[in-house]
Scaffold this motif. Structure first.
Motif, short mmCIF file in Angstrom:
data_model
loop_
_atom_site.label_atom_id
_atom_site.label_comp_id
_atom_site.label_asym_id
_atom_site.label_seq_id
_atom_site.Cartn_x
_atom_site.Cartn_y
_atom_site.Cartn_z
N ARG A 1 0.86 -1.18 0.00
CA ARG A 1 0.00 0.00 0.00
C ARG A 1 0.89 1.23 0.00
O ARG A 1 0.71 2.15 -0.78
CB ARG A 1 -0.91 -0.01 1.23
CG ARG A 1 -2.01 1.02 1.17
CD ARG A 1 -2.83 1.00 2.44
NE ARG A 1 -3.61 -0.22 2.61
CZ ARG A 1 -4.84 -0.37 2.13
NH1 ARG A 1 -5.40 0.59 1.44
NH2 ARG A 1 -5.49 -1.48 2.33
N ARG B 1 -13.92 -5.30 -3.68
CA ARG B 1 -13.68 -4.57 -2.42
C ARG B 1 -14.48 -5.17 -1.27
O ARG B 1 -14.04 -5.17 -0.11
CB ARG B 1 -14.03 -3.06 -2.63
CG ARG B 1 -13.93 -2.22 -1.41
CD ARG B 1 -12.61 -2.41 -0.64
NE ARG B 1 -11.49 -1.68 -1.16
CZ ARG B 1 -10.23 -2.16 -1.23
NH1 ARG B 1 -9.95 -3.40 -0.84
NH2 ARG B 1 -9.24 -1.44 -1.68
N GLU C 1 -14.90 -8.17 -0.78
CA GLU C 1 -14.28 -9.45 -0.40
C GLU C 1 -13.00 -9.28 0.40
O GLU C 1 -12.59 -10.18 1.12
CB GLU C 1 -13.89 -10.25 -1.66
CG GLU C 1 -15.03 -10.75 -2.47
CD GLU C 1 -15.80 -11.83 -1.74
OE1 GLU C 1 -15.21 -12.51 -0.88
OE2 GLU C 1 -16.99 -11.97 -2.04
N THR C 2 -12.31 -8.15 0.18
CA THR C 2 -10.94 -8.06 0.70
C THR C 2 -10.55 -6.61 0.97
O THR C 2 -11.03 -5.70 0.32
CB THR C 2 -9.94 -8.67 -0.30
OG1 THR C 2 -8.61 -8.44 0.16
CG2 THR C 2 -10.08 -8.09 -1.70
N ASP C 3 -9.64 -6.44 1.93
CA ASP C 3 -9.09 -5.11 2.21
C ASP C 3 -7.77 -4.88 1.48
O ASP C 3 -7.13 -3.85 1.67
CB ASP C 3 -8.83 -4.95 3.72
CG ASP C 3 -10.13 -4.86 4.49
OD1 ASP C 3 -11.13 -4.40 3.88
OD2 ASP C 3 -10.15 -5.24 5.67
N LEU C 4 -7.34 -5.85 0.67
CA LEU C 4 -6.06 -5.68 -0.02
C LEU C 4 -6.10 -4.45 -0.93
O LEU C 4 -7.16 -4.12 -1.47
CB LEU C 4 -5.77 -6.92 -0.89
CG LEU C 4 -5.40 -8.21 -0.16
CD1 LEU C 4 -5.29 -9.36 -1.16
CD2 LEU C 4 -4.09 -8.04 0.62
N PRO C 5 -4.96 -3.79 -1.13
CA PRO C 5 -4.93 -2.68 -2.08
C PRO C 5 -5.31 -3.18 -3.48
O PRO C 5 -4.89 -4.27 -3.88
CB PRO C 5 -3.46 -2.23 -2.07
CG PRO C 5 -2.86 -2.81 -0.84
CD PRO C 5 -3.65 -4.03 -0.50
N GLY D 1 -11.95 3.68 -5.00
CA GLY D 1 -11.21 2.94 -3.98
C GLY D 1 -9.93 2.28 -4.44
O GLY D 1 -9.27 1.60 -3.65
#
Ligand SMILES: Cc1cc2nc3c(=O)[nH]c(=O)nc-3n(C[C@H](O)[C@H](O)[C@H](O)COP(=O)(O)O)c2cc1C
Length: 353
Positions: A2, A202, A204-208, A228
């Motif tokens: 990130r 988004r 599903e996941t907080d990954l960048p 986002g």
């Protein structure tokens, strides 16, 4: 990861574009302009990729990534009828169709090379690397990105340990990143537009998330950042950059802007978006889901057409908005994208009050 992309002066990523367009010069020019670029490891030998990495490092320092194709399961489809179908085309260009063999694109050797080279970011398409390969890269400090086209693929990539996802919408030029090419669907899987895909992934996941597909103007970059994404990945917008390795016939077909784009398996056996030409029109309906067998079969035909300067049997990958891409030094393109994005965000802020 990130931090890496959030610290970019310009949140623009030059997509990996295998087959020639991605060059160390393009990647370095984008990096120097404040963006980030990927070398395309697909189709290259480990030795050539190694040379490209060294050349890129000379000018881009550590601001670059490398992309690899994840080998798929060997399809059992009989490709002989497709070879027979292409005999006329092959004769037209004075070549034989290539062998319909499967290969893994030298994946293991290239992965070993990337581990040795401690490349800052390695991105994968056509599937997710196994967790043990992700761990090998993590152990040497490399961050891992995986291209996804659906929330289910995002879950799989996150489970394998990906640090970042490249969310690819159906607008995108080149191959779709679908993990398993579903032969019952023309596009190999669900056709999610980029904004829809970003929203669903988004959840599903907080990954960048890096956004890709049809982005060609700074306002598009602003749009995906607003939605986002941490950065926008553009392929077609850089195809005609002066530093890109795109050949003259391909550049001319893009410049003429007279063709629609379509998704086809005709050239490689995997769904990919490119400019419509004779080969695509004549063969799409009969091309089985069999990658890379079809890629190997069509290779001599594509090569001969390229040598003759005939766009009608070349794979002219391009995204839906290709008519808005233009020729300029890559740094100029990056500068313009940044200025347009700022302007679009200011106008949007004023509009929202
Ligand atoms: C000529 C070309 C080659 C590409 N090759 C690759 C590749 O080697 N690896 C990859 O992950 N994506 C590849 N892509 C897809 C890009 O990563 C990206 O998803 C796409 O370019 C985004 O859509 P756009 O072309 O409309 O910007 C390619 C795209 C193009 C146009």
């Amino acid at each position: 990861m990130r931090a890496m992309f959030e610290s970019l002066r310009v949140p623009v990523v030059a997509a990996p574009m295998a087959g020639g367009p991605s060059t160390p010069e393009l990647v370095a020019a984008v990096a120097r302009a404040g963006g980030f670029g990927f070398l395309a490891g697909g189709y290259l030998t480990a030795a050539t990729l190694s040379d490209q990495i060294h050349k890129t490092r000379e000018t881009a320092g550590e601001t670059f990534g490398v992309n690899l194709f994840v080998p798929g399961v060997r399809s059992m489809v009989n490709v002989t009828p497709y070879i027979e179908r292409l005999r006329g085309d092959a004769e037209r260009y004075g070549v034989e169709p290539g062998p319909g063999r499967w290969d893994d694109d030298g994946y293991a050797a290239k992965l070993d090379l990337l581990v040795d080279e401690r490349v800052p970011i390695v991105s994968f398409t056509f599937g997710t690397p196994v967790a043990s390969d992700v761990e090998r890269l993590h152990e040497v400090g490399t961050r891992v990105s995986v291209t996804v086209t659906t929330p289910a693929e995002a879950r799989e990539a996150a489970a394998a340990g990906a640090d970042m996802l490249c969310v690819q919408g159906f607008e995108a030029g080149g191959h779709r990143g679908v993990f398993d090419d579903d032969p019952t669907q023309d596009a190999g899987g669900a056709l999610l537009g980029l904004l829809a895909a970003l929203r669903l992934v988004r959840a599903e996941t907080d990954l960048p998330l890096v956004a890709a597909g049809g982005l060609v103007h700074g306002a598009d970059v602003a749009a995906v950042l607003t939605a986002g994404a941490v950065a926008a990945q553009l392929g077609t917008a850089f195809l005609r950059a002066e530093e890109a390795g795109t050949n003259a016939t391909y550049r001319a077909a893009l410049d003429a802007a007279g063709r629609d784009t379509a998704i086809t398996r005709a050239f490689s056996g995997r769904p990919a978006r490119g400019l419509e030409n004779r080969f695509l029109r004549e063969n799409s309906a009969n091309a089985p889901a069999s990658y890379p067998q079809l890629n190997n079969i069509t290779k001599p035909i594509r090569a001969a057409a390229t040598a003759e300067g005939d766009p009608e049997a070349m794979s002219l990958w391009a995204g839906q908005t290709y008519t808005h891409a233009r020729t300029a030094p890559a740094a100029t393109l990056v500068d313009e994208l940044a200025a347009q994005a700022r302007e679009a965000l200011a106008a949007t802020s004023r509009r929202l009050g």
